[in-house]
Design a protein around this motif. Structure first.
Motif, PDB file in Angstrom:
ATOM      1  N   VAL A 267      59.981  16.109 -46.545  1.00 47.74           N
ATOM      2  CA  VAL A 267      61.591  16.364 -46.232  1.00 47.74           C
ATOM      3  C   VAL A 267      62.031  17.402 -47.654  1.00 47.74           C
ATOM      4  N   GLY A 268      61.979  16.710 -48.593  1.00 49.24           N
ATOM      5  CA  GLY A 268      62.171  16.762 -49.783  1.00 49.24           C
ATOM      6  C   GLY A 268      61.386  17.935 -50.634  1.00 49.24           C
ATOM      7  N   TYR A 269      60.239  17.771 -50.345  1.00 46.39           N
ATOM      8  CA  TYR A 269      59.085  18.648 -50.341  1.00 46.39           C
ATOM      9  C   TYR A 269      59.084  20.588 -50.289  1.00 46.39           C
ATOM     10  N   LEU A 270      59.531  20.132 -48.793  1.00 48.74           N
ATOM     11  CA  LEU A 270      59.701  21.213 -47.420  1.00 48.74           C
ATOM     12  C   LEU A 270      60.959  22.343 -48.352  1.00 48.74           C
ATOM     13  N   ASN A 271      62.283  20.970 -48.522  1.00 46.87           N
ATOM     14  CA  ASN A 271      63.277  21.851 -48.944  1.00 46.87           C
ATOM     15  C   ASN A 271      62.890  22.912 -50.282  1.00 46.87           C
ATOM     16  N   GLN A 272      62.309  21.954 -50.908  1.00 50.97           N
ATOM     17  CA  GLN A 272      61.929  22.665 -52.330  1.00 50.97           C
ATOM     18  C   GLN A 272      60.784  24.062 -52.526  1.00 50.97           C
ATOM     19  N   ALA A 273      60.244  24.117 -51.327  1.00 45.90           N
ATOM     20  CA  ALA A 273      58.458  25.003 -51.479  1.00 45.90           C
ATOM     21  C   ALA A 273      58.839  26.365 -51.131  1.00 45.90           C
ATOM     22  N   GLY A 274      59.664  25.301 -49.502  1.00 43.54           N
ATOM     23  CA  GLY A 274      59.861  25.849 -48.592  1.00 43.54           C
ATOM     24  C   GLY A 274      58.087  25.720 -47.126  1.00 43.54           C
ATOM     25  N   PRO A 275      58.432  26.840 -46.124  1.00 51.61           N
ATOM     26  CA  PRO A 275      59.303  27.459 -45.210  1.00 51.61           C
ATOM     27  C   PRO A 275      61.104  26.871 -45.609  1.00 51.61           C
ATOM     28  N   THR A 276      61.960  27.969 -44.998  1.00 46.29           N
ATOM     29  CA  THR A 276      63.233  27.293 -44.749  1.00 46.29           C
ATOM     30  C   THR A 276      62.433  26.771 -43.030  1.00 46.29           C
ATOM     31  N   CYS A 277      63.940  25.892 -43.203  1.00 43.39           N
ATOM     32  CA  CYS A 277      63.969  24.767 -41.388  1.00 43.39           C
ATOM     33  C   CYS A 277      64.558  26.425 -40.951  1.00 43.39           C
ATOM     34  N   PRO A 278      63.980  26.104 -39.332  1.00 44.48           N
ATOM     35  CA  PRO A 278      64.531  26.995 -38.186  1.00 44.48           C
ATOM     36  C   PRO A 278      66.068  26.876 -38.255  1.00 44.48           C
ATOM     37  N   GLY A 279      66.594  28.152 -38.426  1.00 41.74           N
ATOM     38  CA  GLY A 279      67.729  28.142 -38.464  1.00 41.74           C
ATOM     39  C   GLY A 279      68.137  29.288 -39.895  1.00 41.74           C
TER      40      GLY A 279
END
Length: 72
Positions: free
Chosen positions: A42-54
């Motif tokens: 989750v931390g990686y996705l917040n840093q690298a993307g893509p952004t969460c739907p919405g």
């Protein structure tokens, strides 16, 4: 006797959209650098993307909810 195997795309019902492709690529990159736990992912996705739907930041619950929906 030959062992059964799963053809990688036999279970899907449609072609992934561009968001799903980007998300899959980002998850693979996270695994490649040694991230294997949900908080780290989750931390990686917040840093690298893509952004969460919405457009909201990723949370563990948002990730779990999306994966459950995509897995249907």
């Amino acid at each position: 006797m030959q062992q059964p195997y799963l053809e990688p795309h036999q279970a899907r019902t449609r072609v992934p959209n561009s968001f799903e492709d980007l998300l899959g690529d980002s998850i693979e990159r996270a695994f490649a650098v040694g991230i294997h736990d949900l908080p780290g992912l989750v931390g990686y996705l917040n840093q690298a993307g893509p952004t969460c739907p919405g457009g909201e930041p990723w949370t563990e619950d948002a990730y779990k909810t999306l994966m459950a929906r995509l897995g249907e």
